[in-house]
Design an enzyme around this catalytic site. Structure first.
Site, PDB file in Angstrom:
ATOM      1  N   ASP A 142       0.823  -1.222   0.000  1.00 57.69           N
ATOM      2  CA  ASP A 142       0.000   0.000   0.000  1.00 57.69           C
ATOM      3  C   ASP A 142       0.857   1.272   0.000  1.00 57.69           C
ATOM      4  O   ASP A 142       0.369   2.340  -0.357  1.00 57.69           O
ATOM      5  CB  ASP A 142      -0.925   0.029   1.216  1.00 57.69           C
ATOM      6  CG  ASP A 142      -1.901  -1.144   1.230  1.00 57.69           C
ATOM      7  OD1 ASP A 142      -1.988  -1.834   0.204  1.00 57.69           O
ATOM      8  OD2 ASP A 142      -2.552  -1.362   2.264  1.00 57.69           O
ATOM      9  N   MET A 186      -5.311  -2.910  -5.370  1.00 55.10           N
ATOM     10  CA  MET A 186      -5.320  -2.817  -3.902  1.00 55.10           C
ATOM     11  C   MET A 186      -4.716  -1.499  -3.409  1.00 55.10           C
ATOM     12  O   MET A 186      -4.118  -0.747  -4.194  1.00 55.10           O
ATOM     13  CB  MET A 186      -4.541  -3.978  -3.309  1.00 55.10           C
ATOM     14  CG  MET A 186      -5.324  -5.264  -3.192  1.00 55.10           C
ATOM     15  SD  MET A 186      -4.312  -6.528  -2.396  1.00 55.10           S
ATOM     16  CE  MET A 186      -5.563  -7.744  -1.986  1.00 55.10           C
ATOM     17  N   ARG A 188      -6.109  -0.197  -0.124  1.00 57.88           N
ATOM     18  CA  ARG A 188      -6.971   0.177   1.003  1.00 57.88           C
ATOM     19  C   ARG A 188      -7.331   1.659   0.982  1.00 57.88           C
ATOM     20  O   ARG A 188      -8.016   2.090   0.075  1.00 57.88           O
ATOM     21  CB  ARG A 188      -6.277  -0.204   2.309  1.00 57.88           C
ATOM     22  CG  ARG A 188      -7.256  -0.344   3.449  1.00 57.88           C
ATOM     23  CD  ARG A 188      -6.560  -0.764   4.707  1.00 57.88           C
ATOM     24  NE  ARG A 188      -6.561  -2.179   4.891  1.00 57.88           N
ATOM     25  CZ  ARG A 188      -5.643  -2.828   5.589  1.00 57.88           C
ATOM     26  NH1 ARG A 188      -4.617  -2.195   6.110  1.00 57.88           N
ATOM     27  NH2 ARG A 188      -5.734  -4.120   5.759  1.00 57.88           N
TER      28      ARG A 188
HETATM   29  O1  F6P Z   1      -2.257  -4.416   3.711  1.00 58.89           O
HETATM   30  C1  F6P Z   1      -2.101  -4.739   2.401  1.00 58.89           C
HETATM   31  C2  F6P Z   1      -3.358  -5.236   1.753  1.00 58.89           C
HETATM   32  O2  F6P Z   1      -2.971  -6.061   0.691  1.00 58.89           O
HETATM   33  C3  F6P Z   1      -4.311  -4.124   1.266  1.00 58.89           C
HETATM   34  O3  F6P Z   1      -3.920  -3.592   0.041  1.00 58.89           O
HETATM   35  C4  F6P Z   1      -5.618  -4.855   1.211  1.00 58.89           C
HETATM   36  O4  F6P Z   1      -6.719  -3.966   1.291  1.00 58.89           O
HETATM   37  C5  F6P Z   1      -5.533  -5.748   2.402  1.00 58.89           C
HETATM   38  O5  F6P Z   1      -4.166  -5.979   2.646  1.00 58.89           O
HETATM   39  C6  F6P Z   1      -6.223  -7.072   2.245  1.00 58.89           C
HETATM   40  O6  F6P Z   1      -6.226  -7.728   3.466  1.00 58.89           O
HETATM   41  P1  F6P Z   1      -6.194  -9.316   3.621  1.00 58.89           P
HETATM   42  O7  F6P Z   1      -4.825  -9.788   3.331  1.00 58.89           O
HETATM   43  O8  F6P Z   1      -6.504  -9.525   5.059  1.00 58.89           O
HETATM   44  O9  F6P Z   1      -7.202  -9.870   2.699  1.00 58.89           O
END
Ligand code: F6P
Length: 407
Positions: A142, A186, A188
């Site tokens: 991110d 991705m 967030r």
């Molecule tokens: O923190 C990095 C990330 O890949 C974000 O870009 C994404 O929104 C989130 O993690 C997804 O979370 P998880 O791995 O718990 O699905």
């Protein structure tokens, strides 16, 4: 003394390189006897589930393979420590594990949430007069950690998303019919990774024709107008949209998110491209595809950035020295000294400045129409995607190092 290292949060292509940085540097110091790996982040210390990394990493070839393997060798977690003022029990378990194994320094490789753990542990040890150093090592695709120029893992993810957009652009342009392809990326709350797709312009590529980041308020009406305008110039329109963009649910036929929230209160985001594609189908009526890049963008080691992997290892190694110099409650950071030539310096800052904080994509790097980024973004991202890893392959496939098989 012994040391322990753990990986936490969402995986990246570079987080294992940082682990190798800690390991390879630590074994060089006479004062460090054993390097333990904590399985599944901080949960390993809570449950006393730790492994002697020398029993796993036996040869230089193992190091090479771990470096080229995506995801987290030691597993991961999204575990939020309670405030120790309210509940000390978990801190006592962690301290018990650390003391039992004579661990004098703990290295936590992770993002903003993981730095919350570093900060809380450091403050707890200070309050209890326990001499155990806690050091944060950054990672996240991110790229949203403050005080660091960029985070390990971002460069490789950026290289993947840009390359993939380029390939999608070629594929989408084969027919002479109007089409819209919406690619969800991705990131967030921040648009760094989506913005990175603009590096394609450095090679003369016009796509993605529209870029939307969560830092800017999103209007469905304006989006449809933008797409129509782009269709006047390109029959195959490519849109890069960040997963964090939040159109008004009423305008996209209801809330399309699953509602799942993790321990840190973050919503699990997915589906904005699909939701927007339905609107395009309804309002414009042309061929439309939604592509969610999903976890591929954080585990595509076959196209990782060599610079990213090298820097990830360097910052991990530098953390060991910082702990031995007596620091604790600090997070390692990159400072960019110059772009031409690209030079970075590794420093450290108080973790309390970084924990739970978010570094947003600069608004001044978004164009005035809110659907593209400026040259600053391209200049910032380009150095981070440089270089290719020379992957070891077997039967034409990259070889990966898997801990469970070894155990
Ligand atoms: O923190 C990095 C990330 O890949 C974000 O870009 C994404 O929104 C989130 O993690 C997804 O979370 P998880 O791995 O718990 O699905």
């Amino acid at each position: 003394m012994n040391i322990a290292v753990a990986q936490s949060g969402g995986p990246t292509c570079a987080i294992n390189a940082s682990l190798m940085g800690v390991f390879r540097h630590a074994v060089k110091y006479d004062e460090i006897k054993t390097v333990y790996g904590s399985v599944n982040g901080i949960e390993g210390l809570i449950k006393d589930h730790i492994v002697d990394l020398k029993n796993i990493i036996k040869t230089d070839e193992d190091v090479e393979l771990i470096r080229q393997t995506p995801s987290t060798l030691l597993g991961s977690c999204r575990y939020k420590l309670p405030d120790f003022e309210k509940d000390e029990s978990v801190y006592k378990s962690i301290t018990h594990t650390l003391k039992r194994h004579n661990i004098g320094a703990f290295f936590y490789i992770g993002g903003n949430d993981s730095m919350d753990t570093v900060d809380k542990l450091h403050r707890y040890f200070t309050k209890e007069n326990i001499d155990i150093k806690v050091i944060g090592i950054p990672k996240t695709i991110d790229n949203d950690l403050p005080y660091t120029d960029h985070t390990p893992g971002f460069g490789s993810a950026a290289k993947y998303v840009a390359t993939t957009i380029q390939e999608i652009t070629r594929d989408s342009s084969v027919y002479s019919i109007p089409s819209v392809t919406i690619v969800e990326i991705m990131g967030r709350d921040t648009g760094w990774l989506t913005a990175a797709t603009a590096v394609l312009r450095a090679n003369g590529e016009v796509s993605p024709h529209l870029i939307y980041l969560p830092e800017n308020k999103f209007s469905v009406r304006r989006f449809i107008d933008d797409v129509r305008e782009a269709q006047n110039k390109h029959y195959a329109v490519i849109v890069a949209v960040s997963e964090g963009v939040s159109p008004d649910p009423e305008e996209v036929g209801g809330d399309f998110q699953s509602g799942y929230v993790d321990n840190f209160g973050h919503k699990y985001l997915a589906g904005v491209a699909k939701a927007l594609s339905k609107i395009v189908a309804k309002e414009i009526g042309c061929k439309v595809r939604a592509i969610e890049l999903n976890v591929m963008q954080r585990c595509s080691s076959h196209i990782s950035s060599k610079r990213d992997i090298t820097e990830a290892e360097r910052i991990g190694g530098a953390a060991v020295k910082v702990a031995l110099d007596g620091y604790s409650g600090v997070t390692m950071v990159f400072k960019r000294v110059s772009n031409h030539p690209y030079i970075i310096r590794i420093e450290h800052v108080e973790t309390s400045l970084v924990a739970n904080k978010v570094k947003y994509f600069p608004l001044e790097w978004i164009n005035e129409n809110g659907h593209d980024v400026t040259q600053d973004a391209i200049d910032y991202c380009l150095p981070l995607i440089q270089g290719e890893q020379n992957l070891q392959v077997r039967n034409g496939l990259p070889i990966q190092f898997v801990l469970k098989e070894r155990l």
